[in-house]
Structures are given as structure tokens and as C-alpha cells.
Design a protein around this motif. Structure first.
Motif, PDB file in Angstrom:
ATOM      1  N   LYS A  57      23.908  17.484  38.623  1.00 28.94           N
ATOM      2  CA  LYS A  57      25.178  17.058  39.208  1.00 28.94           C
ATOM      3  C   LYS A  57      26.330  17.139  38.210  1.00 28.94           C
ATOM      4  CE  LYS A  57      22.868  14.085  42.499  1.00 28.94           C
ATOM      5  NZ  LYS A  57      22.647  12.726  42.962  1.00 28.94           N
ATOM      6  N   GLY A  58      26.442  18.271  37.539  1.00 27.99           N
ATOM      7  CA  GLY A  58      27.553  18.484  36.621  1.00 27.99           C
ATOM      8  C   GLY A  58      27.364  17.882  35.245  1.00 27.99           C
ATOM      9  N   GLU A  59      26.253  17.178  35.017  1.00 31.61           N
ATOM     10  CA  GLU A  59      25.973  16.616  33.698  1.00 31.61           C
ATOM     11  C   GLU A  59      24.989  17.540  32.991  1.00 31.61           C
ATOM     12  OE1 GLU A  59      23.225  13.060  32.547  1.00 31.61           O
ATOM     13  OE2 GLU A  59      25.229  12.247  32.953  1.00 31.61           O
ATOM     14  N   PHE A  60      25.293  17.875  31.744  1.00 27.53           N
ATOM     15  CA  PHE A  60      24.463  18.799  30.993  1.00 27.53           C
ATOM     16  C   PHE A  60      23.853  18.113  29.786  1.00 27.53           C
ATOM     17  CE2 PHE A  60      27.560  21.334  33.222  1.00 27.53           C
ATOM     18  CZ  PHE A  60      26.799  22.364  33.738  1.00 27.53           C
ATOM     19  N   LYS A  61      22.580  18.438  29.529  1.00 29.03           N
ATOM     20  CA  LYS A  61      21.904  17.960  28.323  1.00 29.03           C
ATOM     21  C   LYS A  61      21.370  19.177  27.588  1.00 29.03           C
ATOM     22  CE  LYS A  61      20.246  13.419  29.759  1.00 29.03           C
ATOM     23  NZ  LYS A  61      19.027  12.604  29.951  1.00 29.03           N
ATOM     24  N   LEU A  62      21.610  19.208  26.303  1.00 33.15           N
ATOM     25  CA  LEU A  62      21.105  20.258  25.433  1.00 33.15           C
ATOM     26  C   LEU A  62      20.258  19.566  24.384  1.00 33.15           C
ATOM     27  CD1 LEU A  62      21.254  23.305  24.711  1.00 33.15           C
ATOM     28  CD2 LEU A  62      23.164  22.720  23.229  1.00 33.15           C
ATOM     29  N   ASN A  63      18.942  19.832  24.396  1.00 36.13           N
ATOM     30  CA  ASN A  63      17.996  19.141  23.525  1.00 36.13           C
ATOM     31  C   ASN A  63      18.168  17.623  23.617  1.00 36.13           C
ATOM     32  OD1 ASN A  63      16.905  21.577  22.719  1.00 36.13           O
ATOM     33  ND2 ASN A  63      18.161  21.711  20.890  1.00 36.13           N
TER      34      ASN A  63
END
Length: 166
Positions: free
Chosen positions: A18-24
Motif C-alpha cells: 500500500k505505497g509503503e516500501f521496505k528495503l532490507n
């Protein structure tokens, strides 16, 4: 979750919800503006990024981008790719290919082979332009060119036979 391997060496785990991004597992706030089918503008922490898609190899799931003028290759794997690798059945697509068919309608803008040429797996055989994107069509295995059914400048339809191998 996706795994992205950048330039063949740096691996990242990416999650999007929902538009939230997590990288590692680290959250990132991104403002993404699509400019066209193959171009994005991204804002991250008040820093601007211009992203252009150069090519996409659907078999290997490898994207090639330019980001602010720098070329980057990204191989993407999902959980199913990882599961196939764990089970040891990730290389089932190594069968010999008898011909190359157009993956999409387009225009032949470059032809790199002649009848009788020997090609190696991964060699770029031709370049097909579709929707203003250049798509490199590569040899799927080592082979000899038996017949070429198209020429530079030809318009081709999806699944049209382009090259036949011996």
C-alpha cells in the motif's frame, strides 16, 4: 517479498504494501511519479531520481535501467524462484530451442547474425523495438543459424518465427 540482485553482486530484499516500501527491513518513503511506460521520477528524502527502463529479459527476470544517467542491471526473484532453486529445479528451461519467435509485435531495428553463424547462449541475435523500448533478443542455447526469416526494418507480429536454428 522480492529479492533484487543489483549489478550481479548486491542483494536486497524488497517489500511493498500500500505505497509503503521496505528495503532490507528498513522503511522508505518514496514519491513515485510514472512519466511513461518506461520512465519514472522518484523522490526519496528530498533527492530526485530519474529512472528509465532500457530492457527487460522476461526469462531471466533481469531489468536494465538508467538511474540519473548511470546504467544498472537488476535481477528480480520472487518466493517461487527461491523455492524452485531450493528444490533444485530452477534450471528446467535449459532445453534446446529450435527457433526464435517474436515475443511481441514490433520493429526489427538490429540484426546481428547471418545464416551459418554460430551463436552462444546469451548472445544478442537481434533487437526488436516495441512501444518505444528496445528489446534484445538473445540466443537461448549454443546453436548454428539455419535460416533468417526477417530483415532489419521488418515489422513483426507476436509469435512470428524470426530465426531457425540447425
Amino acid at each position: 517479498m522480492l529479492k533484487a540482485i543489483v549489478n550481479g553482486k548486491n542483494t536486497f530484499e524488497i517489500e511493498s504494501n500500500k505505497g509503503e516500501f521496505k528495503l532490507n527491513n528498513e522503511k522508505y518513503e518514496l514519491d513515485i511519479l510514472p512519466l511513461s511506460n518506461d520512465r519514472l521520477h522518484i523522490l526519496k528524502n528530498n533527492k530526485s531520481y530519474s529512472v528509465d527502463l532500457i530492457s527487460f529479459d522476461s526469462d531471466k527476470k533481469i531489468f536494465e535501467f538508467t538511474i540519473n544517467g548511470k546504467t544498472v542491471s537488476v535481477e528480480v526473484k520472487d518466493r517461487y524462484d527461491e523455492l524452485l532453486k531450493q528444490l533444485g529445479i530452477d534450471n528446467l528451461t535449459t532445453t534446446k530451442v529450435a527457433d526464435i519467435k517474436a515475443p511481441m509485435p514490433g520493429l526489427v531495428i538490429q540484426l546481428n547474425i547471418l545464416v551459418g553463424d554460430q551463436v552462444k547462449k546469451g548472445d544478442t541475435i537481434l533487437v526488436l523495438e516495441a512501444m518505444k523500448m528496445e528489446n534484445s533478443i538473445k540466443a537461448q542455447n549454443d546453436a548454428t543459424i539455419k535460416s533468417i526469416k526477417i530483415a532489419k526494418g521488418d515489422k513483426v507480429e507476436k509469435n512470428q518465427v524470426l530465426i531457425i536454428f540447425e
